[in-house]
Design a protein around this motif. Structure first.
Motif, PDB file in Angstrom:
ATOM      1  N   ALA A 228       0.830  -1.204   0.000  1.00  0.00           N
ATOM      2  CA  ALA A 228       0.000   0.000   0.000  1.00  0.00           C
ATOM      3  C   ALA A 228       0.865   1.256   0.000  1.00  0.00           C
ATOM      4  O   ALA A 228       0.596   2.219  -0.745  1.00  0.00           O
ATOM      5  N   ILE A 229       1.908   1.276   0.808  1.00  0.00           N
ATOM      6  CA  ILE A 229       2.815   2.426   0.832  1.00  0.00           C
ATOM      7  C   ILE A 229       3.495   2.587  -0.525  1.00  0.00           C
ATOM      8  O   ILE A 229       3.642   3.704  -1.045  1.00  0.00           O
ATOM      9  N   THR A 230       3.875   1.477  -1.138  1.00  0.00           N
ATOM     10  CA  THR A 230       4.503   1.531  -2.453  1.00  0.00           C
ATOM     11  C   THR A 230       3.546   2.099  -3.490  1.00  0.00           C
ATOM     12  O   THR A 230       3.940   2.908  -4.350  1.00  0.00           O
ATOM     13  N   LEU A 231       2.290   1.693  -3.418  1.00  0.00           N
ATOM     14  CA  LEU A 231       1.282   2.235  -4.331  1.00  0.00           C
ATOM     15  C   LEU A 231       1.129   3.737  -4.124  1.00  0.00           C
ATOM     16  O   LEU A 231       1.035   4.509  -5.090  1.00  0.00           O
ATOM     17  N   LYS A 232       1.130   4.161  -2.873  1.00  0.00           N
ATOM     18  CA  LYS A 232       1.030   5.592  -2.570  1.00  0.00           C
ATOM     19  C   LYS A 232       2.246   6.353  -3.105  1.00  0.00           C
ATOM     20  O   LYS A 232       2.109   7.464  -3.655  1.00  0.00           O
ATOM     21  N   LEU A 233       3.432   5.767  -2.970  1.00  0.00           N
ATOM     22  CA  LEU A 233       4.645   6.423  -3.449  1.00  0.00           C
ATOM     23  C   LEU A 233       4.698   6.492  -4.965  1.00  0.00           C
ATOM     24  O   LEU A 233       5.456   7.294  -5.524  1.00  0.00           O
ATOM     25  N   SER A 234       3.904   5.657  -5.642  1.00  0.00           N
ATOM     26  CA  SER A 234       3.856   5.650  -7.097  1.00  0.00           C
ATOM     27  C   SER A 234       2.804   6.608  -7.645  1.00  0.00           C
ATOM     28  O   SER A 234       2.626   6.695  -8.866  1.00  0.00           O
ATOM     29  N   ALA A 235       2.104   7.288  -6.770  1.00  0.00           N
ATOM     30  CA  ALA A 235       1.077   8.251  -7.167  1.00  0.00           C
ATOM     31  C   ALA A 235       1.697   9.637  -7.287  1.00  0.00           C
ATOM     32  O   ALA A 235       2.391  10.095  -6.364  1.00  0.00           O
ATOM     33  N   TYR A 236       1.447  10.288  -8.409  1.00  0.00           N
ATOM     34  CA  TYR A 236       1.899  11.668  -8.598  1.00  0.00           C
ATOM     35  C   TYR A 236       0.766  12.562  -8.117  1.00  0.00           C
ATOM     36  O   TYR A 236      -0.203  12.819  -8.827  1.00  0.00           O
ATOM     37  N   GLU A 237       0.896  13.036  -6.887  1.00  0.00           N
ATOM     38  CA  GLU A 237      -0.229  13.651  -6.199  1.00  0.00           C
ATOM     39  C   GLU A 237      -0.728  14.920  -6.878  1.00  0.00           C
ATOM     40  O   GLU A 237      -1.912  15.262  -6.787  1.00  0.00           O
ATOM     41  N   GLU A 238       0.128  15.605  -7.579  1.00  0.00           N
ATOM     42  CA  GLU A 238      -0.275  16.858  -8.223  1.00  0.00           C
ATOM     43  C   GLU A 238      -1.436  16.642  -9.195  1.00  0.00           C
ATOM     44  O   GLU A 238      -2.335  17.475  -9.309  1.00  0.00           O
ATOM     45  N   THR A 239      -1.435  15.511  -9.899  1.00  0.00           N
ATOM     46  CA  THR A 239      -2.487  15.245 -10.886  1.00  0.00           C
ATOM     47  C   THR A 239      -3.336  14.024 -10.548  1.00  0.00           C
ATOM     48  O   THR A 239      -4.402  13.841 -11.137  1.00  0.00           O
ATOM     49  N   GLY A 240      -2.856  13.171  -9.648  1.00  0.00           N
ATOM     50  CA  GLY A 240      -3.574  11.948  -9.317  1.00  0.00           C
ATOM     51  C   GLY A 240      -3.113  10.736 -10.086  1.00  0.00           C
ATOM     52  O   GLY A 240      -3.546   9.612  -9.805  1.00  0.00           O
ATOM     53  N   ALA A 241      -2.245  10.907 -11.092  1.00  0.00           N
ATOM     54  CA  ALA A 241      -1.772   9.782 -11.896  1.00  0.00           C
ATOM     55  C   ALA A 241      -0.998   8.795 -11.036  1.00  0.00           C
ATOM     56  O   ALA A 241      -0.355   9.178 -10.051  1.00  0.00           O
ATOM     57  N   ILE A 242      -1.049   7.521 -11.419  1.00  0.00           N
ATOM     58  CA  ILE A 242      -0.260   6.477 -10.765  1.00  0.00           C
ATOM     59  C   ILE A 242       0.576   5.808 -11.844  1.00  0.00           C
ATOM     60  O   ILE A 242       0.044   5.274 -12.819  1.00  0.00           O
ATOM     61  N   ILE A 243       1.885   5.851 -11.684  1.00  0.00           N
ATOM     62  CA  ILE A 243       2.781   5.323 -12.709  1.00  0.00           C
ATOM     63  C   ILE A 243       2.853   3.798 -12.619  1.00  0.00           C
ATOM     64  O   ILE A 243       2.571   3.198 -11.585  1.00  0.00           O
ATOM     65  N   ALA A 244       3.259   3.184 -13.734  1.00  0.00           N
ATOM     66  CA  ALA A 244       3.402   1.729 -13.764  1.00  0.00           C
ATOM     67  C   ALA A 244       4.631   1.284 -12.986  1.00  0.00           C
ATOM     68  O   ALA A 244       4.629   0.221 -12.360  1.00  0.00           O
ATOM     69  N   ALA A 245       5.701   2.078 -13.022  1.00  0.00           N
ATOM     70  CA  ALA A 245       6.921   1.765 -12.279  1.00  0.00           C
ATOM     71  C   ALA A 245       7.780   3.012 -12.210  1.00  0.00           C
ATOM     72  O   ALA A 245       7.612   3.950 -12.998  1.00  0.00           O
ATOM     73  N   VAL A 246       8.738   3.006 -11.297  1.00  0.00           N
ATOM     74  CA  VAL A 246       9.628   4.158 -11.105  1.00  0.00           C
ATOM     75  C   VAL A 246      10.720   4.197 -12.171  1.00  0.00           C
ATOM     76  O   VAL A 246      11.252   5.266 -12.473  1.00  0.00           O
ATOM     77  N   THR A 247      11.041   3.056 -12.767  1.00  0.00           N
ATOM     78  CA  THR A 247      12.211   2.957 -13.641  1.00  0.00           C
ATOM     79  C   THR A 247      11.842   2.880 -15.114  1.00  0.00           C
ATOM     80  O   THR A 247      10.698   2.677 -15.493  1.00  0.00           O
ATOM     81  N   ASP A 261      10.045   1.973 -21.123  1.00  0.00           N
ATOM     82  CA  ASP A 261       9.946   3.058 -20.140  1.00  0.00           C
ATOM     83  C   ASP A 261       8.561   2.980 -19.500  1.00  0.00           C
ATOM     84  O   ASP A 261       7.545   3.135 -20.176  1.00  0.00           O
ATOM     85  N   TYR A 262       8.516   2.741 -18.198  1.00  0.00           N
ATOM     86  CA  TYR A 262       7.247   2.528 -17.489  1.00  0.00           C
ATOM     87  C   TYR A 262       6.873   3.687 -16.572  1.00  0.00           C
ATOM     88  O   TYR A 262       6.013   3.536 -15.707  1.00  0.00           O
ATOM     89  N   ARG A 263       7.448   4.847 -16.761  1.00  0.00           N
ATOM     90  CA  ARG A 263       7.207   5.969 -15.850  1.00  0.00           C
ATOM     91  C   ARG A 263       5.971   6.780 -16.262  1.00  0.00           C
ATOM     92  O   ARG A 263       5.936   7.992 -16.101  1.00  0.00           O
ATOM     93  N   PHE A 264       4.940   6.071 -16.725  1.00  0.00           N
ATOM     94  CA  PHE A 264       3.731   6.711 -17.229  1.00  0.00           C
ATOM     95  C   PHE A 264       2.501   6.007 -16.661  1.00  0.00           C
ATOM     96  O   PHE A 264       2.621   5.080 -15.863  1.00  0.00           O
TER      97      PHE A 264
END
Length: 595
Positions: A228-247, A261-264
């Motif tokens: 759950a924390i990882t999912l939260k850290l993957s959320a771009y709070e400014e827009t609400g988007a959640i990326i597929a991965a950090v890398t 590239d999965y940063r989208f």
């Protein structure tokens, strides 16, 4: 040093970074998830150039390290020990807490280093990079800070360590705790140690309060909380988007060019992410993500709905390769952007509708679904009706082949089915009747064309004979019951063809050939399917094994070598962590049954 995915994630929903077991920050993009990486050593360095793109705390004579998160937080603690009994502790985090009535989440990394025993001798090396590792930023020096000047970003390191030792990378004996704050080019108004302590306390309190508000299962609580924390850290709070991965560009297996590239933000993930957030009761994060999705709906022009967008709704994600980074363990190319945005993936229409359905039925949401939103969704639904039996690249984004993929067709059906439910909820009887009729027509067509009587199974594409792990989702989507003999046959076919040991592959082959590694979300889908057909003990055993496949920080990547259990693919993979959450919620005994 050989790269590894035995990494921990830190961040604050503005940006994120990855830290290895020896307290080296090896990946981190600033100021956004999709920015030029300030730390890029995970993907290597230019031949012949001085190594850069990392930040480490080097203990002389290092022989052992231990790493853990402070309980229920995103604060990372790494302990380093040498062979003479000397030891240091490194605390890493990105500040996140409520301040003056708003969330404070600066583009800032905080590191605290303190001696644990003996007289440890350390060296601090901070070597940021720019232009995907091609060059290093210009560095200027102040009395207690270093400035790193880049074309679009200037970072300032403020510290109470001797600035010459940091600037010149001089080894020194660590006698007292030291603090380091890397962030915007601004002067601190208090002592660096005082700010670091205050930010640490506030950040710890934030995460523990956030976790306290989660709905979690009786069993596997630690794993679910970390996911759950990882999912939260993957959320771009400014827009609400959640990326597929950090890398970007971590290959799916050794020696393959399957490295994207999965940063989208992918529409295909939306329903399952909303489902996991709903399970957890993470209402604000879910609502922000729905806001991102509904903004995409509002901006849709009625043409083909692209499958992936940038974190601020960017539509163009032109793909290019970076020549001067050799890639993870030298396995290039390194890619920036993702050409999949140009693909035709017909599952996206249903994915958007399924995710947005939550807004019409969840009374916790501050801005529930309206007639206007329903009308926009109807336009998307009509597009799904027109395309349900047309070829596309499919869920797995096949780049050089097209077919009428069963999963895409089922998602078009699901969109119509949910629109009928929403219409009934809104009292729109005629529209409910219309969408129910469309759903039934599509369902009959799918069964007629995707069912293979000889195999006794649904197949990957209409008239085909290949298996596909996505077929395991048919009961979860409501297309067919788990007790239906046709699903039981499909499950048997999929596990016969795609199971390797206790893990599941996505499909049998693609344009690159036969995959080498299993796909972690598919293994969780398999676990869920086993539970749905009554094979609960087998499902629980496989789930326990998947938990053992997480790295030491409790994280999963996209793929897994079924023999060695080594993690591969972009990291940490949101889809994999979502799968863990959803399976745990499905399989866990209730609190009442446990006593």
């Amino acid at each position: 040093m050989k790269s590894s995915l035995d990494l921990a994630l830190i961040g604050n929903s503005s940006f994120a970074a990855l830290v290895d077991r020896s307290a080296r920050i090896v990946w981190g993009c600033m100021p956004r998830f999709d920015s030029d990486p300030v730390f890029c050593s995970l993907l290597g360095n230019s031949d012949g150039a001085p190594p850069h793109g990392f930040w480490d705390v080097e203990l002389e004579g290092l022989v052992a390290s231990e790493q853990r998160y402070l309980p229920n937080t995103a604060v990372l603690v790494t302990q380093l020990r040498d062979g003479a009994g000397n030891a240091v502790e490194v605390v890493d985090f990105a500040p996140r807490f409520r301040h003056y009535g708003r969330m404070y989440r600066p583009i800032q990394l905080v590191r605290q280093i303190r001696p644990l025993s003996g007289t440890p001798r350390i060296r601090v090396r901070l070597r940021p990079a720019q232009d995907y590792g091609a060059t290093q930023p210009t560095t200027t020096r102040g009395s207690n800070h270093l400035r790193f000047v880049m074309p679009d970003l200037t970072l300032r390191l403020t510290t109470d360590a001797p600035i010459s030792y940091v600037s010149d990378e001089v080894p020194f004996v660590l006698e007292t705790p030291l603090s380091f704050i890397l962030g915007p080019d601004e002067s601190l108004t208090q002592s660096v140690a005082g700010i670091a302590r205050e930010f640490l306390e506030n950040t710890e309190n934030y995460w523990r309060d956030w976790v306290r508000g989660l709905s979690i299962p009786f069993e596997w609580q630690e794993a679910v909380i970390r996911a759950a924390i990882t999912l939260k850290l993957s959320a771009y709070e400014e827009t609400g988007a959640i990326i597929a991965a950090v890398t970007t560009s971590i290959p799916e297996a050794a020696g393959t060019e399957r490295n994207w590239d999965y940063r989208f933000c992918w529409l295909r993930d939306s329903y399952y992410v909303v489902q996991a957030l709903n399970w957890l009761g993470a209402t604000r994060t879910m609502e922000s993500y729905l806001f991102y999705i509904t903004n995409l709906v509002a901006g849709w022009d009625g043409g083909d709905l692209q499958p992936v967008f940038g974190i601020a709704q960017e539509a163009r994600l032109d793909e290019r390769t970076v020549e001067h980074l050799p890639g993870y363990r030298g396995m290039g190319p390194v890619r920036v952007g993702n050409h999949a945005y140009t693909q035709i993936q017909n599952d996206g229409y249903g994915s958007v509708i399924l995710a947005t359905t939550q807004a019409f039925f969840d009374q916790r949401i501050a801005h529930p679904g309206t007639d206007s939103l329903f009308e926009r969704l109807e336009r998307i639904g009509e597009r799904g009706v027109a395309l349900w039996d047309q070829p596309d690249a499919g869920l797995w984004e096949l780049r050089n082949s097209k077919a009428v993929h069963t999963y895409s067709s089922v998602l078009c059906w699901a969109g119509c089915d949910r629109l009928a439910r929403i219409a009934r909820h809104l009292g729109k009887v005629d529209r409910a009747r219309h969408w129910a009729a469309q759903a039934e027509r599509i369902r009959e067509g799918i069964i007629a064309q995707a069912w293979n009587e000889e195999l006794g199974s649904f197949t990957q594409s209409f008239g085909g004979s290949d298996p596909d792990a996505s077929l395991l989702l048919l009961p979860s989507l409501g297309f067919i019951s788990a007790e239906d003999p046709r699903f039981v046959g499909t499950l048997a076919f999929v596990e016969k063809e795609l199971r390797r040991g206790n893990h599941l592959f996505r499909y049998a082959k693609d344009e690159f050939g036969v995959p080498d590694n299993s796909f972690n979300i598919c293994t969780f889908w398999y676990i869920d399917a086993l539970a749905q057909v009554g094979r609960s003990e087998e499902a629980r055993a496989l789930f326990e094994e998947m938990l053992m496949c997480r790295n030491a920080a409790g994280l999963l990547s996209e793929d897994l070598d079924p023999e060695t259990k080594e993690l591969w693919g972009n990291f940490p993979q949101t889809y994999s962590m979502v799968g863990l959450i959803n399976s745990a919620m499905r399989l866990s005994r209730s609190w009442e049954d446990a006593f």
